[in-house]
Design an enzyme around this catalytic site. Structure first.
Site, PDB file in Angstrom:
ATOM      1  CB  SER A  89      -0.876  -0.021   1.256  1.00 48.06           C
ATOM      2  OG  SER A  89      -1.311   1.294   1.578  1.00 48.06           O
ATOM      3  N   GLY A  90       0.553   2.177  -0.916  1.00 51.39           N
ATOM      4  CA  GLY A  90       1.239   3.469  -0.913  1.00 51.39           C
ATOM      5  C   GLY A  90       0.946   4.249   0.356  1.00 51.39           C
ATOM      6  CG  LEU A  91      -2.674   5.304   3.620  1.00 52.96           C
ATOM      7  CD1 LEU A  91      -2.438   6.812   3.723  1.00 52.96           C
ATOM      8  CD2 LEU A  91      -4.146   4.989   3.858  1.00 52.96           C
ATOM      9  CG  ASP A 123      -0.736   7.871  -0.145  1.00 53.41           C
ATOM     10  OD1 ASP A 123       0.180   7.555  -0.919  1.00 53.41           O
ATOM     11  OD2 ASP A 123      -1.891   7.398  -0.230  1.00 53.41           O
ATOM     12  CG  ASP A 141      -0.884   1.959  -4.102  1.00 50.75           C
ATOM     13  OD1 ASP A 141      -0.977   2.495  -5.219  1.00 50.75           O
ATOM     14  OD2 ASP A 141      -1.263   2.502  -3.042  1.00 50.75           O
ATOM     15  CG  ASP A 161       1.503   6.189  -5.359  1.00 45.63           C
ATOM     16  OD1 ASP A 161       0.569   5.552  -4.815  1.00 45.63           O
ATOM     17  OD2 ASP A 161       2.434   6.691  -4.727  1.00 45.63           O
ATOM     18  CD  GLU A 185      -3.421   6.410  -7.528  1.00 48.33           C
ATOM     19  OE1 GLU A 185      -3.328   5.397  -6.804  1.00 48.33           O
ATOM     20  OE2 GLU A 185      -3.649   7.552  -7.070  1.00 48.33           O
ATOM     21  CE  LYS A 210      -1.688   9.031  -3.980  1.00 52.32           C
ATOM     22  NZ  LYS A 210      -1.847   7.579  -3.788  1.00 52.32           N
ATOM     23  CG  ASN A 252      -5.263   8.482   0.498  1.00 50.13           C
ATOM     24  OD1 ASN A 252      -6.452   8.535   0.801  1.00 50.13           O
ATOM     25  ND2 ASN A 252      -4.591   7.370   0.477  1.00 50.13           N
ATOM     26  CB  SER A 253      -8.580   7.823  -3.183  1.00 45.32           C
ATOM     27  OG  SER A 253      -7.687   7.279  -4.108  1.00 45.32           O
ATOM     28  NE  ARG A 276      -6.467   3.725  -6.866  1.00 42.38           N
ATOM     29  CZ  ARG A 276      -5.964   3.806  -5.640  1.00 42.38           C
ATOM     30  NH1 ARG A 276      -5.083   2.907  -5.221  1.00 42.38           N
ATOM     31  NH2 ARG A 276      -6.309   4.775  -4.822  1.00 42.38           N
ATOM     32  CG  HIS A 330     -10.352   3.537  -4.888  1.00 43.54           C
ATOM     33  ND1 HIS A 330     -10.906   2.705  -3.941  1.00 43.54           N
ATOM     34  CD2 HIS A 330      -9.466   4.313  -4.209  1.00 43.54           C
ATOM     35  CE1 HIS A 330     -10.378   2.966  -2.761  1.00 43.54           C
ATOM     36  NE2 HIS A 330      -9.506   3.938  -2.890  1.00 43.54           N
TER      37      HIS A 330
HETATM   38  C1  SPV Z   1      -3.413   2.588  -0.680  1.00 48.48           C
HETATM   39  O1  SPV Z   1      -3.554   1.655   0.118  1.00 48.48           O
HETATM   40  O2  SPV Z   1      -2.425   3.316  -0.710  1.00 48.48           O
HETATM   41  C2  SPV Z   1      -4.459   2.857  -1.682  1.00 48.48           C
HETATM   42  C3  SPV Z   1      -5.828   2.597  -1.352  1.00 48.48           C
HETATM   43  O3  SPV Z   1      -4.141   3.383  -2.732  1.00 48.48           O
HETATM   44  S1  SPV Z   1      -6.509   4.101  -0.842  1.00 48.48           S
HETATM   45  O4  SPV Z   1      -5.799   4.553   0.327  1.00 48.48           O
HETATM   46  O5  SPV Z   1      -7.911   3.814  -0.599  1.00 48.48           O
HETATM   47  O6  SPV Z   1      -6.394   5.067  -1.945  1.00 48.48           O
HETATM   48 MG    MG Z   2      -2.330   4.260  -2.679  1.00 47.58          MG
END
Ligand code: SPV
Ligand code: MG
Length: 298
Positions: free
Chosen positions: A42-44, A54, A81, A83, A110, A116, A118-119, A155, A186
């Site tokens: 996970s990027g986060l 992130d 992930d 990004d 994505e 980027k 975070n979503s 994504r 997503h």
């Molecule tokens: C992550 O886990 O870094 C993701 C999922 O990209 S989210 O945090 O929902 O974007």
């Molecule tokens: Mg991410």
């Protein structure tokens, strides 16, 4: 079986599969020991575990340093992930080469713009990459991979930035035609409505991956019945460790002793087990010369 082949099989199996987030070698090993068949890099959580944002504040090589520990510590496949691929198509090509070298099975990219965000942060203000540009990135990744089983998961953030179902479907279709092995759709709303509407129109052209962090209350069977191929539990080991560390730190600070905490936390022996310390003891017997009593100074 190669990790990439394992991952490809997971994506294309005829049941819903689950992968769990990890953010360092230790958490990756814990994911494998729990029984999961794959890991979400996970990027986060990788960024959060270094206490930076992130927002591509870690360089891509810093991310890969961490992912390499995760890869070395495990035998199950990792989907990173990645990004936006950390730049344009050319950065993406270099990324794929390096991921293959460290035995990472898949990259998820994505359709946003570097750097980027975070979503779940100000997502309505975020821009999407142009479809043509993102399609070029997918093609560049697929043309670069040496291992035919390495997977590129595309994504779309169409729902996240407030675009509708048609745009999500059009983008997914374009990414699939560009060679993506699966599409991650997503959504940040609290229900699975967007995902289920997407699945009703998608017609199983390629596997669909989802991340139900915000719509966690939907029963998994609903996703299985809708034809979802893979579910990503995206951040739950980091979140549980944050809670555990905050509680332990506060309690030890308050109580000024270790008495109440000792029985509730992993033993030091458990740390050694996770580090595979036994293997080193065995290797020492094989490789380390014994210091004979006769040659010791009198
Ligand atoms: C992550 O886990 O870094 C993701 C999922 O990209 S989210 O945090 O929902 O974007
Ligand atoms: Mg991410």
């Amino acid at each position: 079986m190669k990790k990439s082949t394992q991952f490809k099989h997971l994506l294309n199996s005829n049941q819903v599969e689950f992968i769990m987030e990890a953010h360092n070698g230790l958490s990756a090993k814990i994911v494998e020991e729990a029984g999961f068949k794959g890991i979400w890099g996970s990027g986060l959580t990788i960024s959060a575990s270094t206490c930076v944002r992130d927002s591509n504040e870690l360089s891509w090589t810093q991310v890969l340093d961490i992912v390499e520990y995760m890869s070395d510590a495990t035998t199950i496949p990792i989907m990173l992930d990645a990004d936006t691929g950390y730049g344009n198509f050319n950065n993406m090509r270099r990324l794929v080469r390096k991921l293959e070298q460290i035995n990472v099975a898949a990259a998820c990219i994505e359709d946003k713009i570097f750097p980027k965000c975070n979503s779940f942060i100000n997502s309505e203000d975020q821009s999407l990459a142009g479809v043509d540009e993102f399609v070029g990135k997918i093609k560049a990744a697929k043309d670069t991979q040496q291992d035919p089983d390495f997977c590129v998961v595309a994504r779309t953030e169409a729902f996240v930035v407030g675009r509708g179902l048609n745009e999500a479907l059009d983008r997914a279709d374009a990414y699939y035609r560009a060679g993506a092995d699966a599409i991650l759709v997503h959504s940040k709303i609290a229900t699975s409505d967007q995902i289920l509407a997407f699945m009703a129109e998608w017609h199983k052209m390629c596997p669909i991956v989802i991340v139900p962090t915000k719509y966690y209350s939907t029963p998994t069977k609903v996703f299985a019945d809708a034809g979802i191929s893979m579910i990503v539990w995206a951040n739950h080991l980091l979140r549980s460790s944050i809670t555990a560390m905050q509680e332990t730190a506060a309690r030890v600070y308050r109580e000024q002793n270790l008495m109440s905490i000792e029985k509730e936390i992993a033993t030091v022996k458990e740390i050694f087990r996770l580090q595979n310390d036994d293997e080193l003891r065995e290797a020492e017997k094989r490789y380390l010369p014994r210091i004979e009593a006769s040659i010791l100074p009198r």
